[in-house]
Design an enzyme around this catalytic site. Structure first.
Site, mmCIF file in Angstrom:
data_model
loop_
_atom_site.group_PDB
_atom_site.id
_atom_site.type_symbol
_atom_site.label_atom_id
_atom_site.label_comp_id
_atom_site.label_asym_id
_atom_site.label_seq_id
_atom_site.Cartn_x
_atom_site.Cartn_y
_atom_site.Cartn_z
ATOM 1 N N HIS A 54 -7.218 -4.653 10.260
ATOM 2 C CA HIS A 54 -7.346 -4.474 8.949
ATOM 3 C C HIS A 54 -5.628 -4.699 8.392
ATOM 4 O O HIS A 54 -4.711 -5.077 8.989
ATOM 5 C CB HIS A 54 -6.549 -2.254 8.699
ATOM 6 N N ASN A 68 -7.371 -2.393 14.297
ATOM 7 C CA ASN A 68 -8.521 -2.669 13.859
ATOM 8 C C ASN A 68 -9.129 -3.533 13.115
ATOM 9 O O ASN A 68 -9.824 -4.168 12.900
ATOM 10 C CB ASN A 68 -9.476 -1.492 13.592
ATOM 11 N N GLU A 79 -9.816 -1.827 5.430
ATOM 12 C CA GLU A 79 -10.450 -1.208 6.749
ATOM 13 C C GLU A 79 -12.149 -2.096 7.297
ATOM 14 O O GLU A 79 -12.126 -2.547 5.543
ATOM 15 C CB GLU A 79 -11.062 0.527 6.542
ATOM 16 N N ASP A 111 0.482 -1.066 0.005
ATOM 17 C CA ASP A 111 0.012 -0.343 -0.356
ATOM 18 C C ASP A 111 1.140 1.402 -0.233
ATOM 19 O O ASP A 111 1.928 1.166 0.193
ATOM 20 C CB ASP A 111 -1.007 0.336 1.098
HETATM 21 C C1 F6R Z 1 0.883 -1.128 6.160
HETATM 22 C C2 F6R Z 1 0.125 -2.410 6.326
HETATM 23 C C3 F6R Z 1 -0.353 -1.665 7.491
HETATM 24 C C4 F6R Z 1 0.296 -1.814 8.877
HETATM 25 C C5 F6R Z 1 -0.367 -2.060 9.914
HETATM 26 C C6 F6R Z 1 0.158 -2.381 11.341
HETATM 27 O O1 F6R Z 1 1.964 -1.792 4.543
HETATM 28 O O2 F6R Z 1 -0.316 -2.583 5.078
HETATM 29 O O3 F6R Z 1 -1.716 -2.219 7.442
HETATM 30 O O4 F6R Z 1 0.845 -3.644 8.608
HETATM 31 O O5 F6R Z 1 -1.448 -0.679 10.129
HETATM 32 O O6 F6R Z 1 0.805 -1.455 11.151
HETATM 33 P P1 F6R Z 1 1.941 -1.072 12.550
HETATM 34 O O7 F6R Z 1 3.031 -2.062 12.403
HETATM 35 O O8 F6R Z 1 2.674 -0.010 12.603
HETATM 36 O O9 F6R Z 1 1.572 -1.250 13.702
#
Ligand code: F6R
Length: 236
Positions: free
Chosen positions: A138, A136, A143, A67
Site C-alpha cells: 500500500h 502489502n 490498500e 492520510d
Molecule cells: C503513512 C502512510 C503509510 C506508510 C506505510 C509504511 O502516512 O502513508 O502508507 O507509509 O504504512 O509504514 P511504516 O513506515 O511504519 O512501515
C-alpha cells in the site's frame, strides 16, 4: 525509475533528507507531500538538524500529508497530525497554517476529500511527494483493491495494516479501522516521488511493486508509470 539500495537506516534517512533539502533549496515556496509511519522518522530528524544548523528554511513552503485515521482528532497522540507536529512541524519554522493533514473527523469525508485535492491543485500540485510503503504494497492508505482510486477518499484498512500498526497503540482494538487517504491522482501528479522502504519485511512489497506487473492489487506498482520516481531501500 531510480532504485537506490543502501545498507543502513541512517544512510536511507540521510539520503532522503538530502533530496528533500535540495527540493526546498531549489524552490523555497515548494509544495511537499509528506508521509507518516516509522520509516520517515529518521528523514525528519535529519531535516530538523539541517534547519537547526541554519541550512534550511521552511518558512515559505506548504505541506500536504497523505492520510489520517478516521475518528482521531489532531490532538490524539496516534493521529497523523500529532505525529507530524511532534516529528517535524514543531521543530522547524514552517507556518502552521501552511501544513495540511487530512481531517479525520470531517463531517462529510467525501466532500472534504474533493476539497483537499482541490487545495493541492490550487497550490500548483505537489513538487515532491515522500512515500513509505506497506508490507502489502500500500501507499498512503490505498490498500490492495480491484481498482486504483484517484481522489482523496475513505478506506477500510486491511487486516495486515491494522496488525502492522498495532505497535503504536495499547491494543489492536484501539487501532482505527478506517482512514482518509490521498488517492493515486495527487500522488501520480506530483512532479517528483521519493519512496523509502526500510527492513526485510518490505522486500516482497518492493519486488512486487517495481519488478512485477502494474496492478491495483499492489498499489505501489502504479509508480512504475511515474516519470520521476526515486526509491531508496534498506532491505537487510
Ligand atoms: C503513512 C502512510 C503509510 C506508510 C506505510 C509504511 O502516512 O502513508 O502508507 O507509509 O504504512 O509504514 P511504516 O513506515 O511504519 O512501515
Amino acid at each position: 525509475m531510480n532504485i537506490i539500495h543502501v545498507s543502513s537506516y541512517e544512510e536511507l534517512s540521510r539520503k532522503a533528507a538530502d533530496i528533500i533539502a535540495s527540493q526546498i533549496l531549489m524552490k523555497p515556496n515548494c509544495v511537499l507531500g509528506l508521509a507518516t509511519g516509522s520509516t520517515p522518522i529518521g528523514t525528519y530528524q535529519n531535516l530538523v538538524k539541517k534547519y537547526q544548523q541554519g541550512d534550511l528554511d521552511f518558512s515559505t513552503l506548504t505541506t500536504f500529508n497523505l492520510d489520517e485515521y478516521l475518528g482521531l482528532t489532531g490532538d490524539h497522540p496516534q493521529s497523523y497530525r500529532y505525529f507530524m507536529n511532534d516529528n517535524l512541524f514543531n521543530h522547524v519554522n514552517v507556518r502552521p497554517e501552511c501544513t495540511n493533514v487530512p481531517d479525520g473527523c470531517a463531517a462529510d469525508p467525501k466532500a472534504y476529500g474533493l476539497a483537499y485535492d482541490q487545495a493541492i491543485a490550487d497550490m500548483g500540485g505537489i513538487d515532491l511527494q515522500l512515500l513509505g510503503i506497506g508490507n502489502n504494497g500500500h501507499i498512503a492508505f490505498n490498500e490492495p483493491a480491484d481498482v486504483f482510486v484517484a481522489e482523496t477518499h475513505t478506506v477500510t484498512l486491511d487486516k495486515s495494516t491494522i496488525e502492522a500498526n498495532k505497535r503504536f497503540f495499547n491494543s489492536i482494538d484501539e487501532v482505527p479501522t478506517q482512514a482518509i487517504t490521498m488517492g493515486m491522482g495527487s500522488i501520480m501528479k506530483a512532479k517528483k516521488v521519493l519512496l523509502i522502504a526500510n527492513g526485510a519485511a518490505k522486500k516482497e512489497a518492493i519486488e512486487k511493486s517495481f519488478y512485477g506487473p502494474i496492478t491495483p492489487e499492489v498499489p505501489a506498482s502504479i509508480l512504475q508509470l511515474h516519470p520521476d520516481l526515486t526509491v531508496i531501500c534498506n532491505l537487510d
